[in-house]
Design a protein around this motif. Structure first.
Motif, PDB file in Angstrom:
ATOM      1  N   HIS A  30      11.661  -3.947  -1.555  1.00 23.02           N
ATOM      2  CA  HIS A  30      12.398  -4.529  -0.481  1.00 23.02           C
ATOM      3  C   HIS A  30      13.936  -4.135  -0.990  1.00 23.02           C
ATOM      4  O   HIS A  30      14.424  -4.449  -1.891  1.00 23.02           O
ATOM      5  CB  HIS A  30      12.382  -6.213  -0.716  1.00 23.02           C
ATOM      6  CG  HIS A  30      10.829  -6.812  -0.856  1.00 23.02           C
ATOM      7  ND1 HIS A  30      10.666  -7.276   0.484  1.00 23.02           N
ATOM      8  CD2 HIS A  30      10.116  -6.819  -1.793  1.00 23.02           C
ATOM      9  CE1 HIS A  30       9.232  -7.562  -0.036  1.00 23.02           C
ATOM     10  NE2 HIS A  30       8.813  -7.353  -1.288  1.00 23.02           N
ATOM     11  N   ASN A  32      17.803  -2.548   0.118  1.00 18.29           N
ATOM     12  CA  ASN A  32      18.917  -2.699   1.156  1.00 18.29           C
ATOM     13  C   ASN A  32      19.766  -1.463   0.832  1.00 18.29           C
ATOM     14  O   ASN A  32      20.200  -1.426  -0.337  1.00 18.29           O
ATOM     15  CB  ASN A  32      19.535  -3.953   1.407  1.00 18.29           C
ATOM     16  CG  ASN A  32      18.868  -4.922   2.118  1.00 18.29           C
ATOM     17  OD1 ASN A  32      17.949  -5.513   1.397  1.00 18.29           O
ATOM     18  ND2 ASN A  32      19.420  -5.375   3.214  1.00 18.29           N
ATOM     19  N   TRP A  35      20.445   2.907  -1.627  1.00 25.78           N
ATOM     20  CA  TRP A  35      19.641   2.849  -2.610  1.00 25.78           C
ATOM     21  C   TRP A  35      18.888   4.209  -2.924  1.00 25.78           C
ATOM     22  O   TRP A  35      18.790   5.011  -1.945  1.00 25.78           O
ATOM     23  CB  TRP A  35      18.347   1.660  -2.325  1.00 25.78           C
ATOM     24  CG  TRP A  35      17.662   2.160  -1.016  1.00 25.78           C
ATOM     25  CD1 TRP A  35      18.009   1.760  -0.055  1.00 25.78           C
ATOM     26  CD2 TRP A  35      16.363   2.715  -1.142  1.00 25.78           C
ATOM     27  NE1 TRP A  35      16.769   2.375   0.790  1.00 25.78           N
ATOM     28  CE2 TRP A  35      15.912   2.838   0.170  1.00 25.78           C
ATOM     29  CE3 TRP A  35      15.570   3.315  -2.352  1.00 25.78           C
ATOM     30  CZ2 TRP A  35      14.831   3.465   0.435  1.00 25.78           C
ATOM     31  CZ3 TRP A  35      14.233   3.891  -1.915  1.00 25.78           C
ATOM     32  CH2 TRP A  35      14.053   3.935  -0.485  1.00 25.78           C
ATOM     33  N   GLY A  54      11.908  -0.242   8.409  1.00 23.44           N
ATOM     34  CA  GLY A  54      13.354   0.611   8.248  1.00 23.44           C
ATOM     35  C   GLY A  54      12.685   2.253   8.092  1.00 23.44           C
ATOM     36  O   GLY A  54      12.020   2.546   8.798  1.00 23.44           O
ATOM     37  N   ASP A  86      18.088   5.912   0.651  1.00 18.77           N
ATOM     38  CA  ASP A  86      18.291   5.627   2.180  1.00 18.77           C
ATOM     39  C   ASP A  86      19.144   7.073   2.723  1.00 18.77           C
ATOM     40  O   ASP A  86      19.094   7.286   3.863  1.00 18.77           O
ATOM     41  CB  ASP A  86      19.270   4.647   2.058  1.00 18.77           C
ATOM     42  CG  ASP A  86      20.639   4.839   1.492  1.00 18.77           C
ATOM     43  OD1 ASP A  86      20.646   5.279   0.180  1.00 18.77           O
ATOM     44  OD2 ASP A  86      21.572   4.674   2.197  1.00 18.77           O
ATOM     45  N   ARG A 111      13.028  -4.785  -6.161  1.00 13.04           N
ATOM     46  CA  ARG A 111      14.303  -5.445  -4.904  1.00 13.04           C
ATOM     47  C   ARG A 111      15.635  -4.635  -5.437  1.00 13.04           C
ATOM     48  O   ARG A 111      16.026  -4.621  -6.300  1.00 13.04           O
ATOM     49  CB  ARG A 111      14.378  -6.840  -4.993  1.00 13.04           C
ATOM     50  CG  ARG A 111      12.972  -7.593  -4.792  1.00 13.04           C
ATOM     51  CD  ARG A 111      13.419  -9.079  -4.678  1.00 13.04           C
ATOM     52  NE  ARG A 111      12.316  -9.863  -3.877  1.00 13.04           N
ATOM     53  CZ  ARG A 111      11.975  -9.885  -2.601  1.00 13.04           C
ATOM     54  NH1 ARG A 111      12.761  -9.541  -1.932  1.00 13.04           N
ATOM     55  NH2 ARG A 111      10.804 -10.642  -2.234  1.00 13.04           N
ATOM     56  N   GLU A 113      19.587  -5.050  -3.604  1.00 13.09           N
ATOM     57  CA  GLU A 113      20.156  -5.903  -2.805  1.00 13.09           C
ATOM     58  C   GLU A 113      21.453  -4.978  -2.423  1.00 13.09           C
ATOM     59  O   GLU A 113      22.464  -4.916  -3.286  1.00 13.09           O
ATOM     60  CB  GLU A 113      20.783  -7.128  -3.214  1.00 13.09           C
ATOM     61  CG  GLU A 113      19.375  -8.095  -3.794  1.00 13.09           C
ATOM     62  CD  GLU A 113      18.594  -8.388  -2.824  1.00 13.09           C
ATOM     63  OE1 GLU A 113      18.903  -8.273  -1.583  1.00 13.09           O
ATOM     64  OE2 GLU A 113      17.439  -8.787  -2.732  1.00 13.09           O
ATOM     65  N   ARG A 118      18.055  -2.566   5.877  1.00  8.52           N
ATOM     66  CA  ARG A 118      16.954  -3.023   5.100  1.00  8.52           C
ATOM     67  C   ARG A 118      15.486  -2.211   5.457  1.00  8.52           C
ATOM     68  O   ARG A 118      15.302  -1.809   6.322  1.00  8.52           O
ATOM     69  CB  ARG A 118      16.463  -4.605   5.101  1.00  8.52           C
ATOM     70  CG  ARG A 118      15.455  -4.796   4.144  1.00  8.52           C
ATOM     71  CD  ARG A 118      15.010  -6.567   4.567  1.00  8.52           C
ATOM     72  NE  ARG A 118      14.454  -6.623   5.854  1.00  8.52           N
ATOM     73  CZ  ARG A 118      14.157  -7.963   6.176  1.00  8.52           C
ATOM     74  NH1 ARG A 118      14.327  -8.829   5.316  1.00  8.52           N
ATOM     75  NH2 ARG A 118      13.649  -8.172   7.492  1.00  8.52           N
ATOM     76  N   SER A 119      14.898  -1.960   4.334  1.00  5.12           N
ATOM     77  CA  SER A 119      13.728  -1.311   4.216  1.00  5.12           C
ATOM     78  C   SER A 119      12.679  -1.830   3.542  1.00  5.12           C
ATOM     79  O   SER A 119      13.023  -2.330   2.445  1.00  5.12           O
ATOM     80  CB  SER A 119      13.798   0.431   3.963  1.00  5.12           C
ATOM     81  OG  SER A 119      14.555   1.134   4.862  1.00  5.12           O
ATOM     82  N   ARG A 120      11.238  -1.711   3.874  1.00  2.09           N
ATOM     83  CA  ARG A 120      10.222  -2.372   2.982  1.00  2.09           C
ATOM     84  C   ARG A 120       9.333  -1.153   2.867  1.00  2.09           C
ATOM     85  O   ARG A 120       8.955  -0.722   4.034  1.00  2.09           O
ATOM     86  CB  ARG A 120       9.746  -3.615   3.579  1.00  2.09           C
ATOM     87  CG  ARG A 120      10.617  -4.621   3.735  1.00  2.09           C
ATOM     88  CD  ARG A 120      10.127  -6.031   4.269  1.00  2.09           C
ATOM     89  NE  ARG A 120       8.825  -6.168   3.643  1.00  2.09           N
ATOM     90  CZ  ARG A 120       8.038  -7.106   3.988  1.00  2.09           C
ATOM     91  NH1 ARG A 120       7.892  -7.758   5.373  1.00  2.09           N
ATOM     92  NH2 ARG A 120       6.852  -7.581   3.203  1.00  2.09           N
TER      93      ARG A 120
END
Length: 317
Positions: A30, A32, A35, A54, A86, A111, A113, A118-120
């Motif tokens: 998870h 955002n 990253w 995402g 990202d 995770r 933050e 956001r990507s999962r």
């Protein structure tokens, strides 16, 4: 007489089919933006990334960056070191610092933050028996990608990935075994369209463009129990011994004698671990006329006798 296309299909189905998994570490990410996670090379381990929301970029030294979006699946057959992020130029954290314990048979969660999109992701390390990996498997491209449309064309693959990616999967007796076999099925289902694509575009695997070597590998894969020698293999495919040996080593990455031995040992190990065939019958089933010769070859290949292998194998137990 088989066509080149048929031989290519046979070769891929016999030698590039996914290996039986020995363990899986899976994790759900998870993240955002911003990253980036730097992954090391994995030994005897394929790596899988499935984007559930995402997207991300995948980069590796000397390779063209890949962009993945929701529903895309990336597979790294030999665990090549790569970075997920990202943005393709972003450097980040070492995977070992955010997921330090990645033992097969366990799961994790990551995770990050940030303030951005956001990507999962579902990520997994799929451990396999190194001795079963053929030279051709090791020659697969560093990354194989199915986009969302291709995944959706394989409904069982899509649904299996979605189930594995869920954070609220049912937990009960035998959960880890079920998870292992589910990932194994996902790997098989993912490889099928990828192998079809490789068969249609053989430039990714030069061995498929060489009719003699391609035919020899089909023979080794399917007729390994016959009393082949390097001379008889070369004659069978219409090549001189020296030309055959040189081309085979260049295209496959190992000598034809070793490749033949590896295929025989792979089948011998399967017979010992997964069947009740008498041990005395195994040598002839895998192309050895001499029991002593088979025992010596098996011990050299696996570091134990056939009897020790059968006694110690999980399947036999």
């Amino acid at each position: 007489m088989e066509s080149a296309d048929t031989e290519g299909d046979d070769l891929l189905s016999e030698l590039l089919k996914p290996l039986r998994l020995t363990g899986v570490f899976d994790s759900r990410w998870h993240v955002n933006a911003p990253w980036a996670i730097e992954g090391d090379a994995e030994q005897s381990c394929a790596v899988l990334h499935y984007i559930t929301e995402g997207g991300c970029w995948i980069t590796a030294d000397g390779q063209t960056a890949l962009e993945l979006r929701t529903g895309d699946l990336a597979l790294f057959p030999t665990g090549t070191a790569h970075r997920l992020s990202d943005r393709p130029e972003r450097r980040g954290l070492a995977l070992g610092t955010v997921l330090p314990e990645r033992q097969p048979g366990t799961s994790g969660e990551l995770r990050i933050e940030g303030d951005g999109p956001r990507s999962r992701l579902l990520c997994a390390g799929l451990h396999y028996d190194e001795s079963a990996a053929s030279g051709l498997y090791k020659a697969l491209p560093w990354a194989l990608v199915l986009d969302r449309t291709q995944v959706d064309q394989e409904p069982l693959l899509r649904d299996t990935l979605r189930l594995l990616a869920a954070t609220d999967r049912p937990v009960g007796p035998g959960d880890r075994l079920v998870t292992l076999r589910a990932f194994e099925m996902a790997l098989v289902l993912a490889m099928r369209p990828l192998l079809r694509e490789l068969a249609d575009n053989p430039s990714s695997l030069p061995v498929l463009r060489h009719p003699g070597i391609s035919k020899a590998m089909v023979i080794i894969a399917t007729r390994f129990a016959e009393p082949w020698t390097i001379d008889s293999l070369a004659r069978e495919v219409g090549m001189s011994r020296s030309a055959f040996t040189a081309a085979f080593r260049e295209l496959v990455g190992e000598a034809p004698a070793r490749h033949l031995t590896g295929r025989r040992m792979q089948e011998a190990a399967r017979l010992l671990a997964e069947t009740t065939l008498p041990q005395s019958a195994v040598p002839q089933r895998v192309g050895y006329q001499s029991t002593v010769g088979f025992h010596l070859a098996f011990r050299k290949w696996y570091g134990m006798t056939p009897g020790e292998y059968r006694t110690g194998s999980p399947s036999a137990a």
